[in-house]
Scaffold this motif. Structure first.
Motif, short mmCIF file in Angstrom:
data_model
loop_
_atom_site.label_atom_id
_atom_site.label_comp_id
_atom_site.label_asym_id
_atom_site.label_seq_id
_atom_site.Cartn_x
_atom_site.Cartn_y
_atom_site.Cartn_z
N ALA A 3 30.35 -45.68 23.44
CA ALA A 3 31.65 -45.08 23.72
C ALA A 3 31.87 -45.02 25.21
CB ALA A 3 31.73 -43.69 23.12
N GLN A 5 32.70 -43.58 28.54
CA GLN A 5 32.66 -42.24 29.08
C GLN A 5 33.61 -42.15 30.27
OE1 GLN A 5 28.61 -41.32 29.94
NE2 GLN A 5 28.01 -41.35 27.80
N PRO A 6 34.32 -41.04 30.37
CA PRO A 6 35.21 -40.89 31.51
C PRO A 6 34.41 -40.83 32.80
CG PRO A 6 35.10 -38.84 30.28
CD PRO A 6 34.31 -39.85 29.51
N LYS A 7 35.00 -41.41 33.81
CA LYS A 7 34.33 -41.42 35.11
C LYS A 7 34.78 -40.21 35.90
CE LYS A 7 34.09 -46.42 35.29
NZ LYS A 7 34.40 -47.62 36.05
N ASN A 8 33.89 -39.54 36.43
CA ASN A 8 34.22 -38.40 37.28
C ASN A 8 34.23 -38.89 38.71
OD1 ASN A 8 34.32 -36.69 35.14
ND2 ASN A 8 32.17 -36.11 35.25
#
Length: 127
Positions: A3, A5-8
């Motif tokens: 999946a 993952q959002p990048k910070n």
């Protein structure tokens, strides 16, 4: 696949980035003000166009009424001129003694000396 993952991502806090954000914000405000001015101008232009069109249409209808009224008055003028001509002719006839004598004989059954008047009924009335 795994999946996503959002990048910070951290924001860089520099004066250049702040100036760019300020200029972007100012450009957005200018664009918003431009749209408002254009919409007000468009509404004003529609109002002016509507008033001009309604004025033209009302003037056209008034002009049509005036033209019809003029035609009617021209007809009345022609009739009155004809009546005036006939009355002038009648005045000139009434100044003539022979016409008055003929009219008196016809309408009032008057006669000259030694004349006999015979009243003959019209044949068209009986039929």
């Amino acid at each position: 696949m795994a999946a996503v993952q959002p990048k910070n991502v951290a924001k860089i806090e520099t004066s250049y980035v702040q100036q760019q954000e300020y200029s972007d914000h100012a450009a957005a405000k200018k664009k918003k003000k431009l749209y408002r001015r254009l919409s007000v101008f468009f509404v004003f232009a529609l109002f002016v166009a509507y008033s001009m069109v309604s004025s033209i249409l009302s003037q056209a209808s008034t002009l049509d009424e005036k033209v019809a009224q003029k035609k009617q008055y021209d007809k009345q003028l022609t009739a009155l001129k004809n009546q005036q001509n006939s009355l002038k002719q009648e005045i000139s006839n009434l100044n003539d003694d022979d016409y008055i004598a003929k009219l008196a004989r016809k309408e009032y059954f008057l006669s000259n000396k030694d004349e006999i008047i015979f009243n003959i009924p019209d044949g068209n009335k009986e039929k």
